[in-house]
Scaffold this active site. Structure first.
Site, mmCIF file in Angstrom:
data_model
loop_
_atom_site.group_PDB
_atom_site.id
_atom_site.type_symbol
_atom_site.label_atom_id
_atom_site.label_comp_id
_atom_site.label_asym_id
_atom_site.label_seq_id
_atom_site.Cartn_x
_atom_site.Cartn_y
_atom_site.Cartn_z
ATOM 1 N N SER A 9 6.678 13.768 -19.083
ATOM 2 C CA SER A 9 5.866 14.981 -18.957
ATOM 3 C C SER A 9 5.048 14.930 -17.676
ATOM 4 C CB SER A 9 4.923 15.107 -20.153
ATOM 5 O OG SER A 9 3.953 16.100 -19.859
ATOM 6 N N HIS A 34 9.909 17.136 -18.301
ATOM 7 C CA HIS A 34 9.193 17.973 -19.277
ATOM 8 C C HIS A 34 8.035 18.702 -18.590
ATOM 9 C CE1 HIS A 34 8.055 18.898 -23.489
ATOM 10 N NE2 HIS A 34 6.799 18.752 -23.087
ATOM 11 N N ASP A 36 4.954 21.275 -19.188
ATOM 12 C CA ASP A 36 4.073 21.836 -20.215
ATOM 13 C C ASP A 36 3.381 23.085 -19.698
ATOM 14 O OD1 ASP A 36 4.236 20.035 -22.512
ATOM 15 O OD2 ASP A 36 3.511 18.516 -21.105
ATOM 16 N N MET A 38 0.891 26.080 -20.523
ATOM 17 C CA MET A 38 -0.192 26.429 -21.463
ATOM 18 C C MET A 38 -0.948 27.639 -20.940
ATOM 19 S SD MET A 38 -1.702 22.673 -22.337
ATOM 20 C CE MET A 38 -0.644 21.214 -22.393
ATOM 21 N N HIS A 67 8.339 23.463 -22.008
ATOM 22 C CA HIS A 67 7.670 23.549 -23.317
ATOM 23 C C HIS A 67 6.598 24.632 -23.228
ATOM 24 C CE1 HIS A 67 4.943 21.199 -26.399
ATOM 25 N NE2 HIS A 67 5.330 22.364 -26.852
ATOM 26 N N MET A 69 3.696 26.526 -24.496
ATOM 27 C CA MET A 69 2.584 26.570 -25.445
ATOM 28 C C MET A 69 1.788 27.826 -25.121
ATOM 29 S SD MET A 69 1.788 22.544 -25.344
ATOM 30 C CE MET A 69 2.716 22.400 -23.822
ATOM 31 N N MET A 140 5.809 18.197 -32.672
ATOM 32 C CA MET A 140 4.599 17.743 -31.979
ATOM 33 C C MET A 140 3.971 16.601 -32.769
ATOM 34 S SD MET A 140 4.281 19.348 -29.155
ATOM 35 C CE MET A 140 2.724 18.577 -28.711
ATOM 36 N N ASP A 175 6.833 14.691 -29.122
ATOM 37 C CA ASP A 175 5.963 14.895 -27.960
ATOM 38 C C ASP A 175 4.522 14.654 -28.374
ATOM 39 O OD1 ASP A 175 4.699 15.812 -25.661
ATOM 40 O OD2 ASP A 175 5.377 17.894 -25.864
HETATM 41 C C1 DX5 Z 1 0.669 18.059 -25.063
HETATM 42 C C2 DX5 Z 1 1.933 18.172 -24.279
HETATM 43 C C3 DX5 Z 1 2.595 16.885 -23.991
HETATM 44 C C4 DX5 Z 1 1.772 15.893 -23.214
HETATM 45 C C5 DX5 Z 1 2.081 14.543 -23.797
HETATM 46 O O1 DX5 Z 1 0.307 19.293 -25.535
HETATM 47 O O2 DX5 Z 1 2.879 18.984 -24.945
HETATM 48 O O3 DX5 Z 1 3.872 17.058 -23.393
HETATM 49 O O4 DX5 Z 1 2.053 15.854 -21.850
HETATM 50 O O5 DX5 Z 1 1.242 13.614 -23.221
HETATM 51 P P1 DX5 Z 1 1.132 12.116 -23.718
HETATM 52 O O6 DX5 Z 1 2.507 11.517 -23.613
HETATM 53 O O7 DX5 Z 1 0.164 11.525 -22.773
HETATM 54 O O8 DX5 Z 1 0.641 12.156 -25.139
HETATM 55 ZN ZN ZN Z 2 4.981 19.036 -24.153
#
Ligand code: DX5
Ligand code: ZN
Length: 215
Positions: A9, A34, A36, A38, A67, A69, A140, A175
């Site tokens: 990620s 990956h 993310d 948001m 991903h 969110m 998750m 994740d």
């Molecule tokens: C959190 C994200 C993850 C995040 C995971 O909402 O979806 O992808 O980057 O980070 P780590 O591996 O540090 O928990």
């Molecule tokens: Zn993620």
């Protein structure tokens, strides 16, 4: 050898050096990248969006595992696909369940793999009617929103039931809080794709860190 898909990620990468940090994981065993996304509504954080995905696509060699969110993901999937997403994962909690089949077909018609994700408080059973439409389920293992949180064991316990009802080639991704110990737990329960941000990017030896997730 096994067929575990490791998807580092970039939330834990240096955003001023994304090209360098993506190359770092690509050169050291990453299968996917990956990303993310948001929106500050679905989760209490804002990260990156469509223009950044488009820029990453200029140099990323590995598939972009996006991903989402965000609320109303159906409004944006076409833009993410055009920007270069290869896998698009949306949240079950962010969509109208009656539209999931149509939504997955749309993602696939854009040439992407379709993923559906559930937050820690969502029961895995809600996904059973939709498993035939998706290529991937993302379980998750932390509350979405931030990297560096602690793995929630009870979330991983959702994996066997998803495996039981999912088609043989369903990808089950986890994740949140994934490291060399929690990855083993998830793999033994049936996961075959691991997202890891802080564990990989904070390690001194990225190659070893990625390898340590697989075995
Ligand atoms: C959190 C994200 C993850 C995040 C995971 O909402 O979806 O992808 O980057 O980070 P780590 O591996 O540090 O928990
Ligand atoms: Zn993620």
């Amino acid at each position: 050898m096994n067929n575990i898909i490791v998807s580092p990620s970039i939330l834990s990468a240096d955003f001023a050096n994304l090209e360098r940090d993506i190359k770092l994981v690509e050169d050291n065993g990453a299968d996917w990248i990956h990303v993310d996304v948001m929106d500050g509504h679905f989760v209490p954080n804002i990260t990156i969006g469509i223009p950044v995905v488009k820029s990453l696509k200029r140099f990323a060699q590995k598939p972009l595992d996006v991903h989402l969110m965000i609320e109303n993901p159906e409004k944006y999937i076409e833009d993410f696909a055009k920007a270069g997403a290869d896998i698009i994962t949306f949240h079950y909690e962010a969509v109208n369940p009656d539209k999931i089949e149509e939504f997955c077909n749309k993602i696939k018609s854009l040439g992407c793999k379709a993923g559906i994700s559930i937050k820690p408080k969502t029961n895995q059973k809600v996904l059973i009617p939709y498993l035939e439409f998706v290529d991937m389920v993302l379980v998750m293992t932390v509350e979405p929103g931030f990297g560096g949180q602690e793995f929630m064991h009870f979330c991983a316990q959702k994996i066997p039931e998803i495996r039981q009802y999912g088609k043989e080639d369903l990808i089950v991704q986890v994740d949140g809080g994934i490291n060399d110990i929690t990855s083993k737990i998830c793999i033994s329960l049936g996961a075959n794709s691991l997202v890891a941000g802080s564990y990989i990017y904070k390690s001194k030896d990225v190659k070893k860190a990625i390898e340590s997730l697989r075995v």
